[in-house]
Write a protein that holds these residues in place. Structure first.
Motif, PDB file in Angstrom:
ATOM      1  N   GLU A  43     -47.567  -7.751  42.071  1.00 26.78           N
ATOM      2  CA  GLU A  43     -46.594  -6.677  41.811  1.00 26.78           C
ATOM      3  C   GLU A  43     -46.241  -6.558  40.337  1.00 26.78           C
ATOM      4  O   GLU A  43     -45.876  -5.476  39.863  1.00 26.78           O
ATOM      5  CB  GLU A  43     -45.327  -6.946  42.631  1.00 26.78           C
ATOM      6  CG  GLU A  43     -44.335  -5.804  42.668  1.00 26.78           C
ATOM      7  CD  GLU A  43     -44.761  -4.657  43.577  1.00 26.78           C
ATOM      8  OE1 GLU A  43     -44.310  -3.517  43.338  1.00 26.78           O
ATOM      9  OE2 GLU A  43     -45.542  -4.897  44.516  1.00 26.78           O
ATOM     10  N   SER A  44     -46.354  -7.653  39.589  1.00 22.91           N
ATOM     11  CA  SER A  44     -45.973  -7.618  38.171  1.00 22.91           C
ATOM     12  C   SER A  44     -46.842  -6.661  37.357  1.00 22.91           C
ATOM     13  O   SER A  44     -46.455  -6.263  36.251  1.00 22.91           O
ATOM     14  CB  SER A  44     -46.045  -9.026  37.564  1.00 22.91           C
ATOM     15  OG  SER A  44     -47.372  -9.532  37.637  1.00 22.91           O
ATOM     16  N   SER A  45     -48.003  -6.266  37.880  1.00 27.69           N
ATOM     17  CA  SER A  45     -48.857  -5.318  37.156  1.00 27.69           C
ATOM     18  C   SER A  45     -48.333  -3.883  37.241  1.00 27.69           C
ATOM     19  O   SER A  45     -48.788  -3.023  36.485  1.00 27.69           O
ATOM     20  CB  SER A  45     -50.296  -5.369  37.686  1.00 27.69           C
ATOM     21  OG  SER A  45     -50.967  -6.509  37.191  1.00 27.69           O
ATOM     22  N   LYS A  46     -47.388  -3.635  38.137  1.00 27.05           N
ATOM     23  CA  LYS A  46     -46.801  -2.297  38.224  1.00 27.05           C
ATOM     24  C   LYS A  46     -45.661  -2.186  37.210  1.00 27.05           C
ATOM     25  O   LYS A  46     -44.487  -2.133  37.558  1.00 27.05           O
ATOM     26  CB  LYS A  46     -46.308  -2.009  39.638  1.00 27.05           C
ATOM     27  CG  LYS A  46     -47.411  -1.678  40.618  1.00 27.05           C
ATOM     28  CD  LYS A  46     -46.896  -1.497  42.033  1.00 27.05           C
ATOM     29  CE  LYS A  46     -45.819  -0.453  42.167  1.00 27.05           C
ATOM     30  NZ  LYS A  46     -45.452  -0.186  43.580  1.00 27.05           N
TER      31      LYS A  46
ATOM     32  N   LEU B 134     -49.383  -0.076  32.662  1.00 21.24           N
ATOM     33  CA  LEU B 134     -49.645   1.362  32.728  1.00 21.24           C
ATOM     34  C   LEU B 134     -50.174   1.861  31.383  1.00 21.24           C
ATOM     35  O   LEU B 134     -51.165   2.604  31.340  1.00 21.24           O
ATOM     36  CB  LEU B 134     -48.363   2.119  33.086  1.00 21.24           C
ATOM     37  CG  LEU B 134     -48.473   3.646  33.065  1.00 21.24           C
ATOM     38  CD1 LEU B 134     -49.407   4.143  34.162  1.00 21.24           C
ATOM     39  CD2 LEU B 134     -47.093   4.280  33.207  1.00 21.24           C
ATOM     40  N   GLN B 135     -49.547   1.443  30.299  1.00 18.74           N
ATOM     41  CA  GLN B 135     -50.013   1.871  28.981  1.00 18.74           C
ATOM     42  C   GLN B 135     -51.433   1.379  28.712  1.00 18.74           C
ATOM     43  O   GLN B 135     -52.280   2.126  28.210  1.00 18.74           O
ATOM     44  CB  GLN B 135     -49.077   1.350  27.895  1.00 18.74           C
ATOM     45  CG  GLN B 135     -49.509   1.748  26.482  1.00 18.74           C
ATOM     46  CD  GLN B 135     -48.538   1.294  25.427  1.00 18.74           C
ATOM     47  OE1 GLN B 135     -47.471   0.772  25.724  1.00 18.74           O
ATOM     48  NE2 GLN B 135     -48.908   1.479  24.168  1.00 18.74           N
TER      49      GLN B 135
ATOM     50  N   GLY C 282     -58.377  -1.484  45.442  1.00 15.15           N
ATOM     51  CA  GLY C 282     -57.427  -2.574  45.567  1.00 15.15           C
ATOM     52  C   GLY C 282     -56.373  -2.282  46.599  1.00 15.15           C
ATOM     53  O   GLY C 282     -56.477  -1.348  47.391  1.00 15.15           O
ATOM     54  N   GLY C 283     -55.326  -3.083  46.552  1.00 21.28           N
ATOM     55  CA  GLY C 283     -54.208  -2.901  47.457  1.00 21.28           C
ATOM     56  C   GLY C 283     -53.210  -1.899  46.921  1.00 21.28           C
ATOM     57  O   GLY C 283     -53.519  -1.083  46.042  1.00 21.28           O
ATOM     58  N   GLY C 284     -51.991  -1.986  47.427  1.00 21.50           N
ATOM     59  CA  GLY C 284     -50.981  -1.017  47.053  1.00 21.50           C
ATOM     60  C   GLY C 284     -50.635  -1.021  45.580  1.00 21.50           C
ATOM     61  O   GLY C 284     -50.361   0.031  44.997  1.00 21.50           O
ATOM     62  N   VAL C 285     -50.643  -2.188  44.960  1.00 24.45           N
ATOM     63  CA  VAL C 285     -50.311  -2.269  43.540  1.00 24.45           C
ATOM     64  C   VAL C 285     -51.318  -1.489  42.709  1.00 24.45           C
ATOM     65  O   VAL C 285     -50.955  -0.659  41.864  1.00 24.45           O
ATOM     66  CB  VAL C 285     -50.255  -3.747  43.078  1.00 24.45           C
ATOM     67  CG1 VAL C 285     -50.209  -3.839  41.555  1.00 24.45           C
ATOM     68  CG2 VAL C 285     -49.041  -4.445  43.682  1.00 24.45           C
ATOM     69  N   VAL C 286     -52.590  -1.734  42.943  1.00 22.19           N
ATOM     70  CA  VAL C 286     -53.637  -1.032  42.190  1.00 22.19           C
ATOM     71  C   VAL C 286     -53.594   0.464  42.480  1.00 22.19           C
ATOM     72  O   VAL C 286     -53.719   1.294  41.575  1.00 22.19           O
ATOM     73  CB  VAL C 286     -55.027  -1.617  42.511  1.00 22.19           C
ATOM     74  CG1 VAL C 286     -56.141  -0.712  41.998  1.00 22.19           C
ATOM     75  CG2 VAL C 286     -55.157  -3.002  41.902  1.00 22.19           C
ATOM     76  N   GLY C 287     -53.414   0.825  43.752  1.00 18.18           N
ATOM     77  CA  GLY C 287     -53.366   2.236  44.104  1.00 18.18           C
ATOM     78  C   GLY C 287     -52.219   2.957  43.424  1.00 18.18           C
ATOM     79  O   GLY C 287     -52.384   4.069  42.896  1.00 18.18           O
ATOM     80  N   ASP C 288     -51.031   2.336  43.424  1.00 18.71           N
ATOM     81  CA  ASP C 288     -49.868   2.945  42.780  1.00 18.71           C
ATOM     82  C   ASP C 288     -50.063   3.067  41.277  1.00 18.71           C
ATOM     83  O   ASP C 288     -49.738   4.095  40.669  1.00 18.71           O
ATOM     84  CB  ASP C 288     -48.619   2.118  43.060  1.00 18.71           C
ATOM     85  CG  ASP C 288     -48.099   2.290  44.475  1.00 18.71           C
ATOM     86  OD1 ASP C 288     -48.673   3.101  45.226  1.00 18.71           O
ATOM     87  OD2 ASP C 288     -47.117   1.620  44.832  1.00 18.71           O
ATOM     88  N   LEU C 289     -50.562   2.008  40.658  1.00 10.90           N
ATOM     89  CA  LEU C 289     -50.729   1.982  39.202  1.00 10.90           C
ATOM     90  C   LEU C 289     -51.828   2.941  38.752  1.00 10.90           C
ATOM     91  O   LEU C 289     -51.627   3.759  37.842  1.00 10.90           O
ATOM     92  CB  LEU C 289     -51.056   0.556  38.752  1.00 10.90           C
ATOM     93  CG  LEU C 289     -51.344   0.339  37.263  1.00 10.90           C
ATOM     94  CD1 LEU C 289     -50.117   0.665  36.416  1.00 10.90           C
ATOM     95  CD2 LEU C 289     -51.797  -1.106  37.017  1.00 10.90           C
ATOM     96  N   ALA C 290     -52.999   2.853  39.382  1.00  9.31           N
ATOM     97  CA  ALA C 290     -54.119   3.722  38.989  1.00  9.31           C
ATOM     98  C   ALA C 290     -53.806   5.180  39.287  1.00  9.31           C
ATOM     99  O   ALA C 290     -54.161   6.079  38.510  1.00  9.31           O
ATOM    100  CB  ALA C 290     -55.394   3.296  39.715  1.00  9.31           C
ATOM    101  N   GLY C 291     -53.142   5.433  40.424  1.00  9.20           N
ATOM    102  CA  GLY C 291     -52.787   6.799  40.765  1.00  9.20           C
ATOM    103  C   GLY C 291     -51.808   7.400  39.777  1.00  9.20           C
ATOM    104  O   GLY C 291     -51.919   8.575  39.397  1.00  9.20           O
ATOM    105  N   PHE C 292     -50.835   6.612  39.319  1.00 10.93           N
ATOM    106  CA  PHE C 292     -49.866   7.104  38.332  1.00 10.93           C
ATOM    107  C   PHE C 292     -50.552   7.347  36.995  1.00 10.93           C
ATOM    108  O   PHE C 292     -50.296   8.355  36.321  1.00 10.93           O
ATOM    109  CB  PHE C 292     -48.730   6.095  38.196  1.00 10.93           C
ATOM    110  CG  PHE C 292     -47.565   6.594  37.380  1.00 10.93           C
ATOM    111  CD1 PHE C 292     -47.270   7.949  37.273  1.00 10.93           C
ATOM    112  CD2 PHE C 292     -46.742   5.691  36.718  1.00 10.93           C
ATOM    113  CE1 PHE C 292     -46.189   8.398  36.528  1.00 10.93           C
ATOM    114  CE2 PHE C 292     -45.660   6.130  35.977  1.00 10.93           C
ATOM    115  CZ  PHE C 292     -45.376   7.482  35.874  1.00 10.93           C
ATOM    116  N   ALA C 293     -51.439   6.429  36.599  1.00 10.83           N
ATOM    117  CA  ALA C 293     -52.186   6.634  35.355  1.00 10.83           C
ATOM    118  C   ALA C 293     -52.999   7.920  35.432  1.00 10.83           C
ATOM    119  O   ALA C 293     -53.046   8.698  34.463  1.00 10.83           O
ATOM    120  CB  ALA C 293     -53.091   5.431  35.085  1.00 10.83           C
ATOM    121  N   ALA C 294     -53.646   8.167  36.572  1.00  9.55           N
ATOM    122  CA  ALA C 294     -54.430   9.393  36.737  1.00  9.55           C
ATOM    123  C   ALA C 294     -53.525  10.626  36.701  1.00  9.55           C
ATOM    124  O   ALA C 294     -53.901  11.676  36.166  1.00  9.55           O
ATOM    125  CB  ALA C 294     -55.202   9.347  38.056  1.00  9.55           C
TER     126      ALA C 294
END
Length: 379
Positions: free
Chosen positions: A85-88, A93-94, A115-127
């Motif tokens: 979770e710390s990656s969110k 993101l930057q 990945g799981g939810g963390v990767v999906g949330d982070l990559a989706g927001f970056a996109a």
């Protein structure tokens, strides 16, 4: 793949998320990853693909995904973030966005969240924020992500104030839920994802909950019931998302257990002391317990929910969380950061019984504080 390297088309189920011109498919089935290359070639002919994943998933699945995409799309260098979770966070993101810009990713290209939810949330927001919007594809590798977070377009990161408080609605162009990817999950991770499956039965499908009570062992063992449970969960979520994309109404039902759960996650520092699905499991029991307190449902309903979650090995009580989680006042402070708070008034998802959840507005914060204090005193 067969021994001779010839692709065999696996049996899959496709669930559509009906959002007009932004409609997309959820492809579910063992081996569905091997179909991804042609699908991405159709989505972005002549385009490039950047994979975002984490260190643990990369070791298990990145090479397989790259093989599936070879010859269909051009690959930019992958971005690999730390697990957990710390990656969110703003820092990661930057970094992800900067690496996308370094690779000169264009609007017509694709981001793949592996990945799981963390990767999906982070990559989706970056996109969502890259060049004011680049398409992305979800390839969820956890049960929780396959049945919940990969579908619906919620993306975001956490801050010191709480979970998912900075983000955007950005729907994926495709979701590919390859159930064979779940074979590498730890028992704890699988159980945590299962809490989100149970949620769909508790919201408005009592018969599904009853089926889970009788079928959970086969779901955990990886039999046909696993794909049935995932497909049923995706159909339930896609139906709700299609009717209320931006959570202005009924989509809030999907947060059953999450208001309490997110507060508990914040109280434990978004750490491995309590992972998301475990927080949701405790949160759902608390929501049913509070519903009993208000006279909305029978004590037997709470007992039945608790018994099923305990049977699969999920925590169901504040006493099951190791270490300090603060007092009722601090938990209320976390709850007040919930995205459903309106002009300072609390909104909870409560229940009139199993399969009969509803949105309760203007819930008295003092009464919730007293309820939490009682549950904490029994810890």
């Amino acid at each position: 793949m067969s021994d001779g390297g010839v692709a065999t088309r696996p049996a899959t189920e496709v669930v559509g998320v009906e959002l007009g011109t932004r409609r997309y498919d959820i492809v579910i089935g063992s081996g569905a990853l091997e179909e991804l290359g042609p699908r991405l070639g159709e989505l972005a002919p002549g385009g490039r693909v950047m994979i975002v994943t984490d260190e643990n998933v990369a070791r298990c699945h990145l090479e397989r995904l790259e093989r599936a995409l070879a010859g269909h799309v051009a690959l930019a260098p992958s971005v690999i973030v730390p697990p957990g979770e710390s990656s969110k966070c703003f820092g990661e993101l930057q970094r992800v966005v900067e690496e996308m810009l370094d690779a000169m990713l264009e609007r017509g290209d694709l981001v793949v969240a592996l990945g799981g939810g963390v990767v999906g949330d982070l990559a989706g927001f970056a996109a969502a924020i890259l060049r004011r919007g680049v398409r992305y594809v979800q390839v969820p590798t956890s049960l929780l992500a396959q049945v919940d977070s990969s579908v619906g377009g919620k993306t975001g990161i956490d801050t010191r104030h709480g979970k998912n408080l900075v983000g955007a609605f950005h729907q994926p162009a495709l979701v590919v839920a390859d159930t064979s990817l779940l074979d590498t999950l730890s028992p704890r991770e699988f159980r945590a994802g299962y809490a989100e499956v149970v949620k769909y039965g508790l919201i408005d499908a009592a018969s599904f909950f009853e089926w889970l009570e009788g079928s959970w062992r086969e779901i955990f063992a990886g039999g046909p019931a696993r794909e049935q449970a995932i497909a049923a969960s995706c159909r339930a979520k896609s139906r709700i998302v299609a009717s209320d994309e931006r959570e202005s109404g009924q989509r809030a039902l999907l947060n059953l257990g999450h208001t309490f759960g997110h507060a508990l996650e914040a109280a434990t520092g978004f750490s491995q002391r309590l992972v998301h699905g475990e927080g949701v499991a405790i949160g759902m029991v608390l929501a049913f317990g509070y519903s009993v307190r208000l006279g909305l449902c029978k004590p037997a309903d709470e007992s039945r929910v608790r018994a099923h979650l305990e049977a699969v090995g999920l925590p169901t009580d504040l006493a099951h969380i190791e270490g300090d989680i603060g007092d009722a006042e601090s938990l209320i402070d976390h709850i007040m950061q919930d995205k459903k708070v309106e002009r300072g008034s609390l909104t909870f998802i409560l229940a009139r019984g199993i399969g009969h959840a509803f949105i309760a507005r203007n819930v008295d914060a003092g009464d919730v504080r007293e309820y939490l204090a009682e549950r904490l005193s029994a810890r």
